[in-house]
Design a protein around this motif. Structure first.
Motif, PDB file in Angstrom:
ATOM      1  N   ARG A  34       0.811  -1.272   0.055  1.00  6.44           N
ATOM      2  CA  ARG A  34       0.128   0.082   0.064  1.00  6.44           C
ATOM      3  C   ARG A  34       0.758   1.365  -0.125  1.00  6.44           C
ATOM      4  NH1 ARG A  34      -2.691  -4.115   1.743  1.00  6.44           N
ATOM      5  NH2 ARG A  34      -5.222  -4.213   1.601  1.00  6.44           N
ATOM      6  N   LEU A  35       2.229   1.302   0.810  1.00  7.41           N
ATOM      7  CA  LEU A  35       2.851   2.260   0.742  1.00  7.41           C
ATOM      8  C   LEU A  35       3.447   2.719  -0.601  1.00  7.41           C
ATOM      9  CD1 LEU A  35       4.215   4.527   2.563  1.00  7.41           C
ATOM     10  CD2 LEU A  35       5.786   2.782   2.998  1.00  7.41           C
ATOM     11  N   LYS A  36       3.770   1.730  -1.308  1.00  2.41           N
ATOM     12  CA  LYS A  36       4.324   1.628  -2.699  1.00  2.41           C
ATOM     13  C   LYS A  36       3.205   2.338  -3.679  1.00  2.41           C
ATOM     14  CE  LYS A  36       6.818  -0.848  -6.289  1.00  2.41           C
ATOM     15  NZ  LYS A  36       7.295  -2.310  -6.907  1.00  2.41           N
ATOM     16  N   SER A  37       1.940   1.861  -3.427  1.00  2.00           N
ATOM     17  CA  SER A  37       1.147   2.295  -4.138  1.00  2.00           C
ATOM     18  C   SER A  37       0.657   3.726  -3.976  1.00  2.00           C
ATOM     19  CB  SER A  37      -0.383   1.676  -4.004  1.00  2.00           C
ATOM     20  OG  SER A  37      -0.285   0.231  -4.532  1.00  2.00           O
ATOM     21  N   LEU A  38       0.891   4.155  -2.657  1.00  2.00           N
ATOM     22  CA  LEU A  38       0.571   5.617  -2.120  1.00  2.00           C
ATOM     23  C   LEU A  38       1.658   6.599  -3.039  1.00  2.00           C
ATOM     24  CD1 LEU A  38      -0.757   7.711  -0.335  1.00  2.00           C
ATOM     25  CD2 LEU A  38       1.206   7.037   1.501  1.00  2.00           C
ATOM     26  N   VAL A  39       2.988   5.937  -3.186  1.00  6.45           N
ATOM     27  CA  VAL A  39       4.108   6.894  -3.814  1.00  6.45           C
ATOM     28  C   VAL A  39       3.581   7.297  -5.367  1.00  6.45           C
ATOM     29  CG1 VAL A  39       6.171   6.435  -5.094  1.00  6.45           C
ATOM     30  CG2 VAL A  39       5.813   5.981  -2.873  1.00  6.45           C
ATOM     31  N   ASP A  40       2.850   6.357  -6.060  1.00  2.63           N
ATOM     32  CA  ASP A  40       2.276   6.430  -7.317  1.00  2.63           C
ATOM     33  C   ASP A  40       0.878   7.618  -7.084  1.00  2.63           C
ATOM     34  OD1 ASP A  40       3.799   4.881  -9.117  1.00  2.63           O
ATOM     35  OD2 ASP A  40       2.367   3.220  -8.655  1.00  2.63           O
ATOM     36  N   GLN A  41       0.185   7.419  -6.306  1.00  2.00           N
ATOM     37  CA  GLN A  41      -0.917   8.161  -6.002  1.00  2.00           C
ATOM     38  C   GLN A  41      -0.583   9.800  -5.648  1.00  2.00           C
ATOM     39  OE1 GLN A  41      -3.616   6.947  -2.832  1.00  2.00           O
ATOM     40  NE2 GLN A  41      -4.209   9.225  -2.576  1.00  2.00           N
ATOM     41  N   LEU A  42       0.617   9.667  -4.830  1.00  2.00           N
ATOM     42  CA  LEU A  42       0.922  11.286  -4.383  1.00  2.00           C
ATOM     43  C   LEU A  42       1.763  11.816  -5.671  1.00  2.00           C
ATOM     44  CD1 LEU A  42       2.094  10.691  -0.819  1.00  2.00           C
ATOM     45  CD2 LEU A  42       0.149  11.983  -1.598  1.00  2.00           C
ATOM     46  N   ASN A  43       2.735  10.954  -6.311  1.00  2.00           N
ATOM     47  CA  ASN A  43       3.217  11.661  -7.451  1.00  2.00           C
ATOM     48  C   ASN A  43       2.440  12.076  -8.511  1.00  2.00           C
ATOM     49  OD1 ASN A  43       6.002  11.402  -6.647  1.00  2.00           O
ATOM     50  ND2 ASN A  43       6.315   9.056  -7.402  1.00  2.00           N
ATOM     51  N   ASN A  44       0.851  11.402  -8.879  1.00  2.00           N
ATOM     52  CA  ASN A  44      -0.013  11.872  -9.615  1.00  2.00           C
ATOM     53  C   ASN A  44      -0.615  13.230  -9.108  1.00  2.00           C
ATOM     54  OD1 ASN A  44       0.570   9.881 -11.524  1.00  2.00           O
ATOM     55  ND2 ASN A  44      -0.612   8.481 -10.485  1.00  2.00           N
ATOM     56  N   ALA A  87      14.469   0.469  -4.949  1.00  2.00           N
ATOM     57  CA  ALA A  87      13.772   1.753  -4.811  1.00  2.00           C
ATOM     58  C   ALA A  87      12.953   1.867  -6.025  1.00  2.00           C
ATOM     59  CB  ALA A  87      14.860   3.012  -4.886  1.00  2.00           C
ATOM     60  N   TYR A  88      11.598   2.301  -5.707  1.00  2.00           N
ATOM     61  CA  TYR A  88      10.525   2.473  -6.750  1.00  2.00           C
ATOM     62  C   TYR A  88       9.975   4.129  -6.546  1.00  2.00           C
ATOM     63  CZ  TYR A  88       6.380   2.496  -9.115  1.00  2.00           C
ATOM     64  OH  TYR A  88       5.303   2.948  -9.986  1.00  2.00           O
ATOM     65  N   PRO A  89       9.946   4.766  -7.504  1.00  2.00           N
ATOM     66  CA  PRO A  89      10.496   4.539  -9.028  1.00  2.00           C
ATOM     67  C   PRO A  89      11.875   5.014  -9.067  1.00  2.00           C
ATOM     68  CG  PRO A  89       9.266   6.635  -8.893  1.00  2.00           C
ATOM     69  CD  PRO A  89       9.262   6.069  -7.674  1.00  2.00           C
ATOM     70  N   ILE A  90      12.683   5.613  -8.119  1.00  2.00           N
ATOM     71  CA  ILE A  90      13.970   6.083  -8.166  1.00  2.00           C
ATOM     72  C   ILE A  90      14.912   6.097  -6.944  1.00  2.00           C
ATOM     73  CG2 ILE A  90      13.865   7.779 -10.265  1.00  2.00           C
ATOM     74  CD1 ILE A  90      13.733   9.896  -8.153  1.00  2.00           C
ATOM     75  N   ASP A  91      16.218   5.996  -6.972  1.00  2.00           N
ATOM     76  CA  ASP A  91      16.442   5.950  -5.507  1.00  2.00           C
ATOM     77  C   ASP A  91      16.949   7.068  -5.114  1.00  2.00           C
ATOM     78  OD1 ASP A  91      18.802   6.796  -6.955  1.00  2.00           O
ATOM     79  OD2 ASP A  91      19.695   4.793  -7.137  1.00  2.00           O
ATOM     80  N   ILE A  92      17.654   7.388  -3.956  1.00  2.00           N
ATOM     81  CA  ILE A  92      17.803   8.648  -3.208  1.00  2.00           C
ATOM     82  C   ILE A  92      18.941   9.647  -3.815  1.00  2.00           C
ATOM     83  CG2 ILE A  92      18.646   9.696  -1.005  1.00  2.00           C
ATOM     84  CD1 ILE A  92      17.216   7.379   0.623  1.00  2.00           C
ATOM     85  N   ASN A  93      19.793   8.889  -4.394  1.00  2.00           N
ATOM     86  CA  ASN A  93      20.891   9.750  -5.272  1.00  2.00           C
ATOM     87  C   ASN A  93      20.056  10.421  -6.376  1.00  2.00           C
ATOM     88  OD1 ASN A  93      23.265  10.557  -6.498  1.00  2.00           O
ATOM     89  ND2 ASN A  93      23.261   8.558  -7.388  1.00  2.00           N
TER      90      ASN A  93
END
Length: 368
Positions: free
Chosen positions: A258-268, A357-363
């Protein structure tokens, strides 16, 4: 004239030395980002619980036995994952805890993490004082007011903060010190694992939006590790003291998905911000499945603690830990060693596999 020539020659040589030092890194290069803000629990707390009335403290030996500053409040023998990330981002010093930071120091970032803290307010209450996720966000909001005063305007502060890195890692205690502790908490009777993950993510998202409203634009969200593989859970629930507890790990995976899905949601939704997910769970599973490739020989027991697998409780004051700390994945009943934190921190900063990391790493997040 001869003296003038000698002075000129000396100055040319001096400039050459300075250039070489600059390229080598001997002259402090600027970090990748101007500041780094940290939110989390005991995995990254570096002293915020020291002055609280709490059982969740680590400001005594043998904690910090391998850390230059000794027992600072870090729940490890040495560095935490965020210490490693701060180094990789190029900071000269580790990010200071909110409890002691002052003045211009805040401009390089603040660590708000608190041991026993959770996403839910009641999480960890049986251990005493702690600063929940919402409390950490409130402390950050106070910091932002100070940044505005230091930089002179809200616009300058917003521009400054938009370039900083934010790492957030909470949720572990909502399982360890809430859902899977039915003696103290009713959450496991109120919610199925799926429902509890949904409730946690809903609260988590609210706090992330608050951070966004106060200037955060580059946020890395750390998933929960494989809690069912920690010495404490192995000591309590594993028949052989080695096999990971699947009912706990499966609940952790529900949260992480769900946290990974939240990343997509917030990026959109928040298009001027960038969120990314750090897959701590798979990194730990990778280490446990292939310990020798990482230099570990002991993955199921703490280096110090009490009881089976040193997993019943954390390190006692002045307890003598194991001498071969580099060989251990876990430092105590719950927390990784510095050696493990280095692996997690490095892979969070620079992904070694597509799942890290999804979609990118911290670097890459820092470079945006």
């Amino acid at each position: 004239m001869e003296a003038v020539k000698l002075i000129r020659k000396w100055m040319v040589n001096l400039v050459g030395i300075v250039v070489v030092l600059g390229l080598w890194g001997g002259v402090g290069a600027a970090p990748q980002v101007p500041c780094y803000f940290i939110f989390g629990d005991s995995l990254v707390d570096n002293g915020n619980n020291n002055q609280l009335s709490s059982l969740a403290k680590a400001n005594y030996m043998p904690y910090g036995i391998d850390f230059p500053g000794g027992p600072t409040g870090r729940f490890s023998n040495g560095k935490t994952t965020v210490d490693v990330i701060a180094e990789l981002l190029g900071f000269d010093n580790y990010i200071p805890p909110y409890s002691t930071v002052s003045g211009q120091e805040i401009l390089t970032g603040v660590n708000y993490a608190s041991a026993a803290a959770g996403i839910r307010e009641e999480t960890g209450q049986q251990l005493g004082g702690r600063i929940s996720f919402s409390g950490q966000v409130q402390n950050y909001q106070r910091t932002v007011s100070q940044v505005v005063n230091l930089l002179g305007s809200e616009a300058q502060a917003a521009n400054y903060l938009s370039r900083c890195i934010y790492t957030i890692g909470l949720g572990s205690n909502d399982y360890l010190n809430n859902y899977f502790m039915p003696r103290y908490y009713s959450s496991s009777r109120q919610y199925t694992p799926e429902q509890f993950a949904d409730v946690l993510i809903q609260s988590y998202a609210e706090q992330l939006r608050s951070l966004y409203n106060y200037g955060a634009r580059k946020m890395a969200l750390f998933g929960i590790g494989a809690i069912g593989c920690s010495p404490n859970e192995l000591a309590q629930y594993s028949p052989d003291g080695r096999t990971c507890v699947e009912r706990i790990n499966s609940a952790n995976r529900l949260f992480n998905d769900r946290l990974k899905s939240l990343v997509d949601q917030l990026n959109n939704e928040l298009t001027d911000a960038r969120f990314t997910y750090i897959n701590s769970y798979d990194v730990f599973q990778d280490i446990i499945g292939n310990p020798s490739s990482y230099g570990f020989t002991v993955t199921n027991a703490g280096c110090c603690g009490i009881g089976r697998n040193n997993g019943q409780i954390t390190c006692l004051p002045l307890q003598t830990p194991c001498p071969n700390r580099r060989d251990h994945l876990f430092w105590d009943a719950f927390h990784p060693t510095e050696a493990a934190n280095i692996v997690v921190g490095r892979r969070a900063y620079s992904a070694e596999s597509s799942s890290d990391a999804y979609p990118i790493d911290i670097n890459r997040l820092a470079q945006i």
